[in-house]
Enzyme design. Structure first.
Site, PDB file in Angstrom:
ATOM      1  N   TYR A 248       0.877  -1.167   0.000  1.00 17.97           N
ATOM      2  CA  TYR A 248       0.000   0.000   0.000  1.00 17.97           C
ATOM      3  C   TYR A 248       0.919   1.223   0.000  1.00 17.97           C
ATOM      4  O   TYR A 248       1.797   1.338   0.858  1.00 17.97           O
ATOM      5  CB  TYR A 248      -0.874   0.033   1.249  1.00 17.97           C
ATOM      6  CG  TYR A 248      -2.038  -0.915   1.232  1.00 17.97           C
ATOM      7  CD1 TYR A 248      -3.018  -0.835   0.245  1.00 17.97           C
ATOM      8  CD2 TYR A 248      -2.191  -1.896   2.216  1.00 17.97           C
ATOM      9  CE1 TYR A 248      -4.102  -1.701   0.235  1.00 17.97           C
ATOM     10  CE2 TYR A 248      -3.266  -2.766   2.214  1.00 17.97           C
ATOM     11  CZ  TYR A 248      -4.212  -2.663   1.218  1.00 17.97           C
ATOM     12  OH  TYR A 248      -5.281  -3.515   1.204  1.00 17.97           O
ATOM     13  N   ASP A 276      -6.048  -0.707  -6.412  1.00 18.47           N
ATOM     14  CA  ASP A 276      -7.516  -0.642  -6.393  1.00 18.47           C
ATOM     15  C   ASP A 276      -8.052  -0.159  -5.055  1.00 18.47           C
ATOM     16  O   ASP A 276      -9.210  -0.383  -4.715  1.00 18.47           O
ATOM     17  CB  ASP A 276      -8.129  -2.005  -6.742  1.00 18.47           C
ATOM     18  CG  ASP A 276      -7.735  -3.097  -5.743  1.00 18.47           C
ATOM     19  OD1 ASP A 276      -6.966  -2.802  -4.795  1.00 18.47           O
ATOM     20  OD2 ASP A 276      -8.179  -4.242  -5.908  1.00 18.47           O
ATOM     21  N   HIS A 367      -9.813  -7.124  -5.198  1.00 15.52           N
ATOM     22  CA  HIS A 367      -9.537  -7.042  -3.762  1.00 15.52           C
ATOM     23  C   HIS A 367     -10.432  -7.994  -2.965  1.00 15.52           C
ATOM     24  O   HIS A 367     -10.880  -7.692  -1.857  1.00 15.52           O
ATOM     25  CB  HIS A 367      -9.734  -5.605  -3.269  1.00 15.52           C
ATOM     26  CG  HIS A 367      -8.760  -5.172  -2.222  1.00 15.52           C
ATOM     27  ND1 HIS A 367      -7.682  -4.374  -2.499  1.00 15.52           N
ATOM     28  CD2 HIS A 367      -8.698  -5.407  -0.888  1.00 15.52           C
ATOM     29  CE1 HIS A 367      -7.009  -4.137  -1.381  1.00 15.52           C
ATOM     30  NE2 HIS A 367      -7.603  -4.760  -0.392  1.00 15.52           N
TER      31      HIS A 367
END
Length: 506
Positions: A248, A276, A367
């Protein structure tokens, strides 16, 4: 600063619980973690989960709540050394345990859980985990976005693909090995990144490391692991086991660069940048799960006020950079020699852009159905993307991976027939770990291997490189109104959304 106690103690002495308790205000806040005191007065405002949860434990022992959602090196990394106040005499500290009315009943359910050998497929682990996990942990692991339509579609999409088996091929010896990003693996799946492993098992992600090492499959290390990155790397060290990093991207690029370079130095074989999740999706099971004080009402995403006071997901997400864009890809290419893979690509145009940018791979993924509801399944996107790449002669320029909804070896085979190099599996291994620990993860992986060996024989392929598009029929895949066969196992395990009782609404 409260001046009734000194700022530091001599090394030979320890703080008393009474002394720590005096530091319990917004302007003077200490907490106890693993028998040590920390001054978090200034850190509260920077805490990704907000200041509210810290204030709840001001002047108290926060270890029980801290452990499942923080790697052990968090305080060393993010809290200045002069805020480490020293050891505490824990005999003088009154430890508060939050009352959980379900806990005694849960312990009884654990006593009655099936023996490991009674789990014959990945769905069985999910069914057991649902009964024996803590409600908050189950809600976090099992939740999807909004109405969870995409989460269910990820699984049911595989049921719209049918096989066209070959016959009279020599399938006495089956070779499941393949390569992913130039790493040789024994079977074409990998343990995809999933956050907060200690919610399900006190040892956390290192259990997944050990299971992956035994079966020679890749583990993708999550940014938001409960174990530290180095702990997970250490668990694989010397084994030759390939590991990837899921990233991230932090708003502070210096932090991101430090993480990437450290991963490369530790021998990580691929950098999977999550693309995403500019903001984490709304996961209502998680929000209802009594994480009702794990954060504040402020989320730093460009002024978008979202109540993060409910749910583990939102409590750990505020550092993620919503401004991440294609213009950042060259910067990543400049700071690392690791292969770069974009995780969370959902349409063919973006795959073509990724090829043009020179990245080594993409993960076709939504995800796990936890972000945008009504996003298509990864397997459907794969069926759309691969013919375009072949038409343009680009199929060898980029590696395609897919995750979400994989529960059977037939799902893996279908993805490989359509052109995937491998598939990511997340929740099933978390459920196996949460219910049975390392033996559960080991059995789950072995079941997939056994299933895959059998189904490779039945489809008429003796090795992974023989799997190709003519072996599957995908005509029904893009027709979302098409009925699929009733999935008894999936429907029995699926935990539906529940509306609050009428009394709570009033």
């Amino acid at each position: 600063m409260n001046h009734d106690t000194p700022d530091k103690l001599p090394k030979s002495q320890k703080w008393s619980g009474e002394e720590i308790g005096k530091h319990s205000t917004d302007s003077d806040c200490w907490v106890i973690i693993h028998g040590r005191a920390y001054d978090v007065t200034e850190f509260k405002a920077e805490h990704p989960g907000g200041s509210k949860i810290i204030m709840k434990f001001a002047g108290k022992d926060a270890t029980e709540t801290y452990d499942p959602i923080h790697p052990p090196d968090t305080l060393d990394k993010y809290l200045a050394r002069d805020k480490h106040m020293g050891e505490v005499n824990m005999e003088t500290v009154e430890v508060e345990h939050e009352a959980d009315p379900d806990e005694e009943d849960r312990k009884e359910r654990i006593k009655r859980m099936p023996i490991l050998e009674q789990c014959y497929n990945l769905m069985d682990f999910e069914a057991v985990a649902r009964r024996v996990m803590k409600k908050t942990a189950w809600a976090y692991y099992s939740s999807g976005a909004d109405d969870e339509i995409t989460m269910r579609e990820n699984h049911s999409a595989y049921h719209k693909i049918w096989f066209r088996p070959r016959i009279l091929h020599d399938v006495e010896t089956i070779d499941l090995s393949t390569t992913m990003l130039d790493s040789k693996v024994d079977i074409p799946f990998y343990v995809t990144a999933t956050a907060l492993g200690k919610l399900g098992n006190p040892e956390g992600e290192v259990i997944l490391t050990r299971g992956a090492r035994k079966h020679n499959v890749v583990q993708m290390i999550p940014t938001l692991a409960s174990c530290s990155f180095d702990e997970i790397c250490d668990a694989a060290e010397g084994s030759g086991q390939p590991q990837w990093l899921q990233l991230y991207v932090n708003k502070d690029r210096a932090i991101t660069e430090r993480i990437v370079k450290h991963a490369e130095a530790r021998g990580v074989k691929g950098l999977f940048i999550t693309v995403d999740a500019p903001q984490l999706g709304r996961r209502e099971k998680d929000m209802r799960s009594k994480f009702d004080d794990v954060g504040s009402n402020v989320q730093d995403t460009g002024g978008d006020n979202v109540d993060r006071s409910q749910g583990a997901a939102r409590a750990i997400s505020s550092f993620i950079d919503p401004s991440l864009s294609w213009k950042d890809v060259p910067w990543f290419q400049s700071i690392t020699k690791m292969p770069i893979i974009l995780k969370g690509v959902q349409r063919v145009e973006d795959v073509l852009q990724a090829v043009e940018m020179g990245v080594q791979g993409v993960v076709l993924s939504n995800h796990g159905g936890r972000q945008l509801d009504f996003a298509r399944s990864g397997i459907e996107v794969l069926a759309e993307v691969m013919p375009v790449l072949r038409e343009k002669g680009l199929q060898d320029r980029i590696e395609l991976y897919v995750d979400g909804g994989v529960r059977r070896a037939t799902d893996i085979i279908k993805a490989l027939c359509l052109g995937a190099k491998g598939v990511g599996i997340g929740r099933p291994f978390l459920y196996a770990m949460s219910a049975y620990g390392l033996p559960g993860v080991d059995r789950a992986m072995q079941l997939l291997k056994d299933e895959m060996t059998m189904n490779m024989r039945l489809i008429g392929a003796s090795s992974v490189d023989q799997l190709e598009p003519s072996m599957v029929n995908t005509r029904g895949l893009s027709m979302h109104s098409t009925a699929v066969p009733s999935d008894t196992l999936g429907l029995n395990v699926y935990d539906p959304l529940v509306n609050p009782p009428e009394k709570a609404r009033l």
